[in-house]
Motif scaffolding. Structure first.
Motif, PDB file in Angstrom:
ATOM      1  N   ASN A 176      24.460  67.864  37.670  1.00 46.21           N
ATOM      2  CA  ASN A 176      23.764  66.624  37.273  1.00 46.21           C
ATOM      3  C   ASN A 176      22.260  66.840  37.234  1.00 46.21           C
ATOM      4  O   ASN A 176      21.583  66.390  36.316  1.00 46.21           O
ATOM      5  N   GLU A 177      21.743  67.564  38.230  1.00 49.12           N
ATOM      6  CA  GLU A 177      20.292  67.722  38.357  1.00 49.12           C
ATOM      7  C   GLU A 177      19.748  68.816  37.430  1.00 49.12           C
ATOM      8  O   GLU A 177      18.545  68.946  37.275  1.00 49.12           O
ATOM      9  N   THR A 178      20.641  69.594  36.816  1.00 44.88           N
ATOM     10  CA  THR A 178      20.209  70.709  35.968  1.00 44.88           C
ATOM     11  C   THR A 178      20.447  70.432  34.491  1.00 44.88           C
ATOM     12  O   THR A 178      19.586  70.720  33.657  1.00 44.88           O
ATOM     13  N   VAL A 179      21.622  69.871  34.174  1.00 41.14           N
ATOM     14  CA  VAL A 179      22.008  69.727  32.761  1.00 41.14           C
ATOM     15  C   VAL A 179      22.183  68.265  32.350  1.00 41.14           C
ATOM     16  O   VAL A 179      21.597  67.817  31.353  1.00 41.14           O
ATOM     17  N   GLU A 180      22.978  67.535  33.100  1.00 38.72           N
ATOM     18  CA  GLU A 180      23.375  66.200  32.627  1.00 38.72           C
ATOM     19  C   GLU A 180      22.174  65.266  32.482  1.00 38.72           C
ATOM     20  O   GLU A 180      22.010  64.584  31.479  1.00 38.72           O
ATOM     21  N   GLU A 181      21.321  65.287  33.483  1.00 40.45           N
ATOM     22  CA  GLU A 181      20.130  64.422  33.408  1.00 40.45           C
ATOM     23  C   GLU A 181      19.213  64.856  32.266  1.00 40.45           C
ATOM     24  O   GLU A 181      18.614  64.031  31.574  1.00 40.45           O
ATOM     25  N   LEU A 182      19.139  66.158  32.049  1.00 41.53           N
ATOM     26  CA  LEU A 182      18.306  66.665  30.954  1.00 41.53           C
ATOM     27  C   LEU A 182      18.799  66.149  29.605  1.00 41.53           C
ATOM     28  O   LEU A 182      18.048  65.582  28.817  1.00 41.53           O
ATOM     29  N   THR A 183      20.114  66.376  29.326  1.00 35.47           N
ATOM     30  CA  THR A 183      20.599  66.055  27.971  1.00 35.47           C
ATOM     31  C   THR A 183      20.800  64.563  27.763  1.00 35.47           C
ATOM     32  O   THR A 183      20.610  64.061  26.659  1.00 35.47           O
ATOM     33  N   ARG A 197      32.289  74.599  33.892  1.00 36.33           N
ATOM     34  CA  ARG A 197      33.525  73.908  34.301  1.00 36.33           C
ATOM     35  C   ARG A 197      33.153  72.594  34.989  1.00 36.33           C
ATOM     36  O   ARG A 197      33.776  71.566  34.747  1.00 36.33           O
ATOM     37  N   ALA A 198      32.124  72.645  35.833  1.00 38.57           N
ATOM     38  CA  ALA A 198      31.641  71.398  36.443  1.00 38.57           C
ATOM     39  C   ALA A 198      31.200  70.435  35.338  1.00 38.57           C
ATOM     40  O   ALA A 198      31.471  69.229  35.379  1.00 38.57           O
ATOM     41  N   GLY A 199      30.548  70.994  34.310  1.00 39.92           N
ATOM     42  CA  GLY A 199      30.068  70.170  33.201  1.00 39.92           C
ATOM     43  C   GLY A 199      31.183  69.456  32.466  1.00 39.92           C
ATOM     44  O   GLY A 199      31.044  68.300  32.063  1.00 39.92           O
ATOM     45  N   ALA A 200      32.313  70.158  32.297  1.00 44.95           N
ATOM     46  CA  ALA A 200      33.437  69.545  31.571  1.00 44.95           C
ATOM     47  C   ALA A 200      33.910  68.296  32.317  1.00 44.95           C
ATOM     48  O   ALA A 200      34.232  67.271  31.702  1.00 44.95           O
ATOM     49  N   VAL A 201      33.910  68.383  33.665  1.00 42.59           N
ATOM     50  CA  VAL A 201      34.357  67.223  34.440  1.00 42.59           C
ATOM     51  C   VAL A 201      33.304  66.110  34.363  1.00 42.59           C
ATOM     52  O   VAL A 201      33.636  64.934  34.161  1.00 42.59           O
ATOM     53  N   VAL A 202      32.050  66.478  34.476  1.00 39.64           N
ATOM     54  CA  VAL A 202      30.979  65.467  34.404  1.00 39.64           C
ATOM     55  C   VAL A 202      31.005  64.770  33.032  1.00 39.64           C
ATOM     56  O   VAL A 202      30.866  63.542  32.943  1.00 39.64           O
TER      57      VAL A 202
END
Ligand SMILES: NC(=O)C1=CN([C@@H]2O[C@H](COP(=O)(O)OP(=O)(O)OC[C@H]3O[C@@H](n4cnc5c(N)ncnc54)[C@H](O)[C@@H]3O)[C@@H](O)[C@H]2O)C=CC1
Ligand SMILES: CC(=O)[C@](C)(O)C(=O)O
Ligand SMILES: [Mg+2]
Ligand SMILES: [Mg+2]
Length: 348
Positions: free
Chosen positions: A243-250, A335-340
């Motif tokens: 979340n703190e690296t990718v999800e919040e960014l995109t 893989r974490a990203g797919a779940v998020v």
């Protein structure tokens, strides 16, 4: 042509205002546009051209997934969907949209059909700029032009369907007919470009190879992965690290700086975040600039092109690529990203 001032530098830009679609249709009314290759750019450009009312045929090797995809998109075998040589013969404009490696292999079969007055069109400066390595040397009596959409063919099609346009670069390498300029701009408008920025083949390929290896694709994965690892090594959970690296960014911050610039994104974050970002952007800049300098040198001396030619000409290059993409997909971060991603409202 419109003159536009980009941060103090004046450049020429072709726009749909002085070159509307009707004018493009008029310029190309007697042309048959043969789109060779139906991978990523092929479908985007061909479908946009067809929907814009141009006379388009596809040249694609028979059988296989892309041939089937072309049929599903409404191209008719024997009429608008042909073998590569047949399409090259019929076309007056040959849009060479095979992968850069395949362009080398297929070149001897295309060349005989490049007769006087035709136009050879690329979406990358690669084949022409690195001609000592690719062997792509067009005859002198044809136009050689380029329209390079600055994004994926998938985005080109999506943005066209949304009534928007993707920006493209355009260039003329050879003007044998005196019509190269009107042909290239008309094609650029026809394939769904929003604005067309003038360049040459060499600058297009040097900047493109740098960009995709750099911030657009290579650097972004490298830097995201590095931060994710540091968070994980310090006991943060996968979801927290992702979340703190990718999800919040995109999902939150990238759309803000896309819309209104970096200062505006900063201004919409806390003063604490702004203080830290302003202090740390320098060290990140200084750490990565030497890598970008090395990258540019590797591009300019042709090493990057050669690596790409060597690997992508191997018969099993697709399987090898798929293995490497699989490793990315199966890394813990993605893989974490797919779940998020599944948690987003549109996905559940
Ligand atoms: N992928 C993209 O969105 C972008 C691509 N470009 C440029 O556009 C051009 C086309 O790229 P992509 O659409 O990515 O190509 P691609 O890798 O998707 O391949 C296009 C086609 O080449 C055919 N092909 C591959 N090897 C072949 C062979 N040995 N013989 C016959 N056909 C073969 C495939 O069947 C496919 O239809 C390249 O010059 C690329 O650099 C430029 C901007 C973005
Ligand atoms: C999509 C694009 O413009 C790239 C990244 O340069 C490419 O796919 O070659
Ligand atoms: Mg590009
Ligand atoms: Mg590229």
């Amino acid at each position: 042509m419109a003159e536009m001032n980009f941060g103090g530098v004046v450049e020429q830009v072709a726009t749909r205002n002085e070159f509307p679609l009707e004018k493009a249709r008029e310029v190309l009314k007697n042309e048959t546009i043969a789109v060779i290759g139906y991978g990523v750019q092929g479908p985007g450009q061909a479908l946009n051209l067809r929907d814009n009312g141009f006379n388009v045929i596809i040249g694609q090797r028979k059988g296989g997934k892309t041939w089937e995809k072309a049929i599903a998109d409404g191209w008719v075998p024997g009429e608008t969907l042909l073998e590569i040589e047949e399409a090259a013969e019929k076309g007056t404009i040959i849009q060479y949209l095979l992968s850069d490696a395949a362009q080398i292999e297929v070149w001897p079969r295309i060349k005989p059909y490049l007769t006087a007055g035709k136009a050879l069109y690329f979406s990358h400066g690669f084949g022409i700029t690195y001609k000592e390595r690719t062997g792509i040397i067009p005859p002198a009596d044809i136009d050689v032009i380029l329209v390079a959409p600055k994004g994926s063919g998938t985005s080109l099609r999506r943005m066209f369907l949304e009534g928007r346009g993707l920006n493209s670069s355009y260039a003329i390498f050879q003007d044998a007919t005196g019509r190269a300029k009107e042909r290239v701009i008309a094609l650029g408008i026809g394939v769904g470009s929003g604005y067309l920025f003038e360049t040459d083949f060499k600058r297009e390929v040097y900047s493109d190879l740098t960009g995709e290896r750099g911030t657009l694709m290579g650097a972004i994965q490298g830097i995201l992965q590095a931060q994710y690892e540091v968070l994980r090594e310090n006991g943060h959970s996968p979801s927290e690290a992702f979340n703190e690296t990718v999800e919040e960014l995109t999902q939150s911050l990238m759309p803000l700086f896309a819309e209104n610039g970096m200062d505006w994104m900063y201004a919409n974050c806390s003063t604490t975040a702004q203080r830290g970002a302003l202090d740390w952007m320098g060290p990140f800049h200084d750490a990565t600039k030497p890598v970008f300098e090395k990258l540019y040198k590797e591009v300019a001396c042709g090493n990057e092109a050669q690596r790409s030619i060597d690997t992508n000409s191997k018969p099993d290059y697709r399987e090898k690529l798929e293995e490497e993409l699989k490793a990315l997909r199966e890394s813990e971060m993605w893989r974490a990203g797919a779940v998020v991603r599944k948690l987003r409202p549109e996905n559940n």
